[in-house]
Scaffold this motif. Structure first.
Motif, PDB file in Angstrom:
ATOM      1  N   CYS A 125       0.850  -1.191   0.000  1.00 43.48           N
ATOM      2  CA  CYS A 125       0.000   0.000   0.000  1.00 43.48           C
ATOM      3  C   CYS A 125       0.885   1.239   0.000  1.00 43.48           C
ATOM      4  N   SER A 126       0.330   2.311  -0.533  1.00 47.38           N
ATOM      5  CA  SER A 126       1.033   3.590  -0.584  1.00 47.38           C
ATOM      6  C   SER A 126      -0.007   4.698  -0.478  1.00 47.38           C
ATOM      7  N   VAL A 127       0.277   5.696   0.365  1.00 39.62           N
ATOM      8  CA  VAL A 127      -0.608   6.854   0.499  1.00 39.62           C
ATOM      9  C   VAL A 127       0.254   8.106   0.350  1.00 39.62           C
ATOM     10  N   THR A 128      -0.164   8.983  -0.550  1.00 40.44           N
ATOM     11  CA  THR A 128       0.546  10.235  -0.781  1.00 40.44           C
ATOM     12  C   THR A 128      -0.400  11.389  -0.508  1.00 40.44           C
ATOM     13  N   VAL A 129       0.036  12.347   0.312  1.00 39.02           N
ATOM     14  CA  VAL A 129      -0.759  13.529   0.627  1.00 39.02           C
ATOM     15  C   VAL A 129      -0.038  14.737   0.038  1.00 39.02           C
ATOM     16  N   ASN A 130      -0.710  15.414  -0.902  1.00 36.48           N
ATOM     17  CA  ASN A 130      -0.162  16.631  -1.536  1.00 36.48           C
ATOM     18  C   ASN A 130       1.260  16.441  -2.063  1.00 36.48           C
ATOM     19  N   ASP A 131       1.532  15.360  -2.731  1.00 30.17           N
ATOM     20  CA  ASP A 131       2.832  15.091  -3.356  1.00 30.17           C
ATOM     21  C   ASP A 131       3.998  15.012  -2.374  1.00 30.17           C
ATOM     22  N   ARG A 132       3.715  14.798  -1.102  1.00 31.29           N
ATOM     23  CA  ARG A 132       4.782  14.580  -0.124  1.00 31.29           C
ATOM     24  C   ARG A 132       5.288  13.148  -0.247  1.00 31.29           C
ATOM     25  N   ARG A 133       6.305  12.824   0.523  1.00 31.31           N
ATOM     26  CA  ARG A 133       6.826  11.467   0.531  1.00 31.31           C
ATOM     27  C   ARG A 133       5.726  10.512   0.980  1.00 31.31           C
ATOM     28  N   PRO A 134       5.505   9.402   0.248  1.00 35.60           N
ATOM     29  CA  PRO A 134       4.390   8.504   0.590  1.00 35.60           C
ATOM     30  C   PRO A 134       4.659   7.641   1.815  1.00 35.60           C
ATOM     31  N   TRP A 135       3.576   7.240   2.468  1.00 32.13           N
ATOM     32  CA  TRP A 135       3.604   6.227   3.521  1.00 32.13           C
ATOM     33  C   TRP A 135       3.433   4.901   2.803  1.00 32.13           C
ATOM     34  N   THR A 136       4.248   3.889   3.111  1.00 33.09           N
ATOM     35  CA  THR A 136       4.176   2.613   2.408  1.00 33.09           C
ATOM     36  C   THR A 136       4.274   1.444   3.386  1.00 33.09           C
ATOM     37  N   ALA A 137       3.757   0.303   2.942  1.00 35.51           N
ATOM     38  CA  ALA A 137       3.870  -0.943   3.714  1.00 35.51           C
ATOM     39  C   ALA A 137       3.630  -2.117   2.768  1.00 35.51           C
ATOM     40  N   THR A 138       4.177  -3.277   3.124  1.00 36.12           N
ATOM     41  CA  THR A 138       4.037  -4.477   2.315  1.00 36.12           C
ATOM     42  C   THR A 138       3.756  -5.661   3.237  1.00 36.12           C
ATOM     43  N   ALA A 139       2.947  -6.605   2.753  1.00 40.14           N
ATOM     44  CA  ALA A 139       2.664  -7.843   3.487  1.00 40.14           C
ATOM     45  C   ALA A 139       2.494  -8.969   2.480  1.00 40.14           C
ATOM     46  N   SER A 140       2.768 -10.200   2.921  1.00 38.54           N
ATOM     47  CA  SER A 140       2.565 -11.343   2.032  1.00 38.54           C
ATOM     48  C   SER A 140       2.102 -12.546   2.841  1.00 38.54           C
ATOM     49  N   GLY A 141       1.389 -13.429   2.128  1.00 36.13           N
ATOM     50  CA  GLY A 141       0.878 -14.640   2.761  1.00 36.13           C
ATOM     51  C   GLY A 141      -0.635 -14.622   2.794  1.00 36.13           C
ATOM     52  N   PRO A 142      -1.236 -15.747   3.214  1.00 36.47           N
ATOM     53  CA  PRO A 142      -2.692 -15.807   3.314  1.00 36.47           C
ATOM     54  C   PRO A 142      -3.204 -14.921   4.452  1.00 36.47           C
ATOM     55  N   GLU A 143      -4.192 -14.120   4.157  1.00 37.98           N
ATOM     56  CA  GLU A 143      -4.848 -13.219   5.112  1.00 37.98           C
ATOM     57  C   GLU A 143      -3.847 -12.304   5.836  1.00 37.98           C
ATOM     58  N   ALA A 144      -2.852 -11.839   5.079  1.00 41.19           N
ATOM     59  CA  ALA A 144      -1.864 -10.884   5.625  1.00 41.19           C
ATOM     60  C   ALA A 144      -2.347  -9.466   5.356  1.00 41.19           C
ATOM     61  N   THR A 145      -1.953  -8.525   6.226  1.00 36.23           N
ATOM     62  CA  THR A 145      -2.420  -7.145   6.096  1.00 36.23           C
ATOM     63  C   THR A 145      -1.245  -6.174   6.030  1.00 36.23           C
ATOM     64  N   ALA A 146      -1.272  -5.320   5.022  1.00 38.00           N
ATOM     65  CA  ALA A 146      -0.330  -4.194   4.916  1.00 38.00           C
ATOM     66  C   ALA A 146      -1.091  -2.954   5.352  1.00 38.00           C
ATOM     67  N   THR A 147      -0.481  -2.172   6.247  1.00 36.85           N
ATOM     68  CA  THR A 147      -1.167  -1.010   6.802  1.00 36.85           C
ATOM     69  C   THR A 147      -0.316   0.244   6.628  1.00 36.85           C
ATOM     70  N   CYS A 148      -0.866   1.237   5.957  1.00 35.40           N
ATOM     71  CA  CYS A 148      -0.259   2.566   5.856  1.00 35.40           C
ATOM     72  C   CYS A 148      -1.089   3.479   6.756  1.00 35.40           C
ATOM     73  N   SER A 149      -0.456   4.060   7.770  1.00 31.07           N
ATOM     74  CA  SER A 149      -1.227   4.869   8.716  1.00 31.07           C
ATOM     75  C   SER A 149      -0.436   6.078   9.173  1.00 31.07           C
ATOM     76  N   GLY A 150      -1.147   7.020   9.787  1.00 32.75           N
ATOM     77  CA  GLY A 150      -0.522   8.194  10.374  1.00 32.75           C
ATOM     78  C   GLY A 150      -0.368   9.374   9.438  1.00 32.75           C
ATOM     79  N   PHE A 151      -0.955   9.305   8.261  1.00 28.67           N
ATOM     80  CA  PHE A 151      -0.830  10.421   7.321  1.00 28.67           C
ATOM     81  C   PHE A 151      -1.861  11.479   7.575  1.00 28.67           C
TER      82      PHE A 151
END
Length: 151
Positions: A125-151
């Motif tokens: 996942c990636s979240v970009t607010v007003n072209d600032r540096r993005p928040w990113t996260a990655t997860a793999s596997g069954p029922e795994a969760t990637a979370t981008c937070s705090g933006f």
């Protein structure tokens, strides 16, 4: 009954002392320290509210992106409506997924969470607010969760 100590100093043990003799010595400082802390906290909160009020008038562009090899993902993300965070959900999505929005009333504390299905795979996942540096996260596997937070 005894009389006050004749040299003006502290009376000896067991001698009578007027009630005000120890009042200055035992004066408590903690109420003043507590009052100062409360005033500093209140001032900081007021400054934060004023700062957020100024930010909520601006239009903010938020871009959410999800990529990866997972075939079936569930996506939850926050949007801002009237100065409040509102969670939106989309399930059984194929990747890549992208959503871009412009909003007023932006409040920090946003979230984009992507969960893989039982079949697994990788998600980013990636979240970009007003072209600032993005928040990113990655997860793999069954029922795994990637979370981008705090933006």
């Amino acid at each position: 009954m005894s009389t006050p100590h004749p040299g003006g100093g502290e009376p000896a043990h067991g001698q009578w002392a007027p009630p005000h003799a120890h009042a200055r010595k035992g004066r408590r400082k903690w109420p003043w320290v507590l009052l100062a802390a409360v005033l500093l906290l209140a001032g900081g909160c007021a400054a934060l509210v004023v700062g957020l009020a100024g930010e909520s008038d601006k239009t903010v562009r938020v871009r959410y992106e999800v990529t990866g090899s997972a075939k079936d993902v569930a996506i939850a993300y926050t949007t801002w409506q009237g100065g409040a965070l509102v969670t939106q959900k989309e399930s059984h999505r194929e990747l890549p997924w992208r959503k871009e929005l412009e909003t007023k009333g932006f409040v920090k504390g946003g979230l984009l969470a992507v969960t893989t299905g039982k079949g697994g795979g990788t998600v980013s996942c990636s979240v970009t607010v007003n072209d600032r540096r993005p928040w990113t996260a990655t997860a793999s596997g069954p029922e795994a969760t990637a979370t981008c937070s705090g933006f």
